[in-house]
Design a protein around this motif. Structure first.
Motif, PDB file in Angstrom:
ATOM      1  N   GLU A 189       0.750  -1.328   0.012  1.00  0.00           N
ATOM      2  CA  GLU A 189      -0.117   0.022  -0.093  1.00  0.00           C
ATOM      3  C   GLU A 189       0.988   1.299   0.039  1.00  0.00           C
ATOM      4  O   GLU A 189       1.526   1.468   1.001  1.00  0.00           O
ATOM      5  N   ASN A 190       1.100   1.922  -1.201  1.00  0.00           N
ATOM      6  CA  ASN A 190       1.872   3.053  -1.200  1.00  0.00           C
ATOM      7  C   ASN A 190       3.245   2.610  -1.184  1.00  0.00           C
ATOM      8  O   ASN A 190       4.028   3.349  -0.372  1.00  0.00           O
ATOM      9  N   ASN A 191       3.604   1.455  -1.629  1.00  0.00           N
ATOM     10  CA  ASN A 191       5.036   1.032  -1.655  1.00  0.00           C
ATOM     11  C   ASN A 191       5.376   0.516  -0.376  1.00  0.00           C
ATOM     12  O   ASN A 191       6.322   0.058   0.164  1.00  0.00           O
ATOM     13  N   ILE A 192       4.312   0.287   0.696  1.00  0.00           N
ATOM     14  CA  ILE A 192       4.699  -0.259   2.149  1.00  0.00           C
ATOM     15  C   ILE A 192       3.926  -1.730   2.349  1.00  0.00           C
ATOM     16  O   ILE A 192       2.769  -1.576   2.031  1.00  0.00           O
ATOM     17  N   LEU A 193       4.695  -2.523   2.469  1.00  0.00           N
ATOM     18  CA  LEU A 193       4.106  -3.999   2.596  1.00  0.00           C
ATOM     19  C   LEU A 193       4.375  -4.354   4.290  1.00  0.00           C
ATOM     20  O   LEU A 193       5.438  -4.274   4.654  1.00  0.00           O
ATOM     21  N   LEU A 194       3.299  -4.881   4.804  1.00  0.00           N
ATOM     22  CA  LEU A 194       3.460  -5.154   6.176  1.00  0.00           C
ATOM     23  C   LEU A 194       2.841  -6.655   6.232  1.00  0.00           C
ATOM     24  O   LEU A 194       3.381  -7.417   7.128  1.00  0.00           O
TER      25      LEU A 194
END
Length: 340
Positions: free
Chosen positions: A335-340
């Motif tokens: 999500e917006n280049n953030i992966l958790l």
């Protein structure tokens, strides 16, 4: 985890903008006094400031190296969890059989046993990641600039849904109630796995050798969980974090006075060039300090975390495919280049 090529400069500037306002203010005030009131004594020789800057650079580099080691160890632990989970899936599927069973089970009941052991493992993954996302007093996600960035850019799955709403997918109501009553829920789920393996051994559905092999994998899970708990529950030593912060702030405060000494030699209004020069140099040190801070705790829910939610989903997909299931959950996407 950031999945893009790099963070944009705009993101960094927005993330550190409040500190930059203070840095700008600290640069403008002494320059104004020097220029308008002719307080030449504010100009400090550059040598002591450079010595402080050297010490700050060393301690910042030490901290960033140490915090990266914490992040990398966390990623290695979860890489091991991925591999051990796949091993658990194939061992459950191929070791638990009717070959030596005292009372052979119908095929559908045998498959149900496989599903219980594999689904309970997915419950362990779920409980573990929820435990790792629990806040600690020394973590940094409560700070305003981190909280603001998260609210605008990404969401933490473990903050969007309760554990009580997820566990029923993998556990029976009796096991769910038992686990939710425990403090270390992940550890107790492995205990339930071991208890079922003991029952399977007594029923002849696994032999002694295979029982030992499966228990060995459970031991690996305990070791991996313990490694994650060690990183989660033992912070980067506060004495090093504190001295890093003190050195950087002292250097930032003294920077404008040293710049006055250098740009004052140019004469006249050119002394105002000390303001952008101080801002740039101070911002670099402040940004490095912030990067080290954001890497300290790899499970706190920051944009630089180990993506334990995505890894858990990957494991779930692999294990359910081993059960020949078709209705699989999708892999988590950045999500917006953030992966958790």
């Amino acid at each position: 985890m950031h999945t893009g090529n790099h963070y944009k400069l705009k993101e960094f500037l927005l993330w550190t903008r409040r500190d930059s306002y203070w840095i700008f203010f600290l640069a403008v005030v002494p320059t104004s006094l020097y220029y308008f009131l002719d307080w030449k004594w504010l100009a400090i020789p550059w040598v002591p400031i450079a010595m402080i800057g050297t010490a700050a650079a060393f301690i910042v580099g030490f901290r960033n190296n140490a915090t990266y080691s914490r992040l990398w160890e966390a990623r290695q632990l979860w890489g091991s969890i991925v591999n051990s989970s796949r091993s658990w899936g194939i061992m459950v599927r191929d070791f638990v059989t009717n070959h030596q069973a005292k009372t052979p089970l119908p095929l559908d009941q045998l498959q149900q046993v496989h599903q219980q052991l594999i689904y309970r493992h997915m419950a362990w993954l779920t409980a573990l990641r929820y435990q790792l996302r629990e806040p600690r007093s020394w973590e940094n996600m409560r700070k305003r600039y981190n909280r603001e960035y998260q609210e605008k850019v990404y969401k933490v799955p473990e903050q969007e849904h309760r554990l009580e709403d997820i566990l029923p997918r993998y556990l029976s109501p009796e096991e769910e109630n038992y686990i939710l009553a425990k403090k270390n829920r992940a550890a107790q789920i492995i205990s339930l796995q071991s208890a079922q393996l003991r029952d399977l051994l007594q029923a002849g559905l696994i032999d002694n050798f295979r029982h030992m092999a499966l228990e060995g994998v459970l031991k690996d899970f305990y070791n991996q969980q313990g490694g994650c708990e060690r990183i989660k529950n033992f912070p980067y030593p506060r004495q090093f974090a504190s001295i890093n912060l003190f050195f950087v702030r002292l250097f930032i405060i003294m920077m404008p006075f040293g710049m006055l000494q250098e740009f004052g030699k140019l004469g006249g209004w050119l002394v105002w060039f000390s303001v952008p020069a101080s801002l740039m140099v101070s911002w670099v040190f402040n940004a490095m300090e912030k990067v080290g801070e954001s890497t300290e705790n790899p499970f706190e829910g920051s944009a630089n975390d180990v993506p334990i939610s995505a890894l858990s989903r990957t494991i779930e997909i692999d294990l359910r495919e081993m059960l020949e299931e078709k209705d699989l959950p999708p892999a988590l996407q950045p999500e917006n280049n953030i992966l958790l």
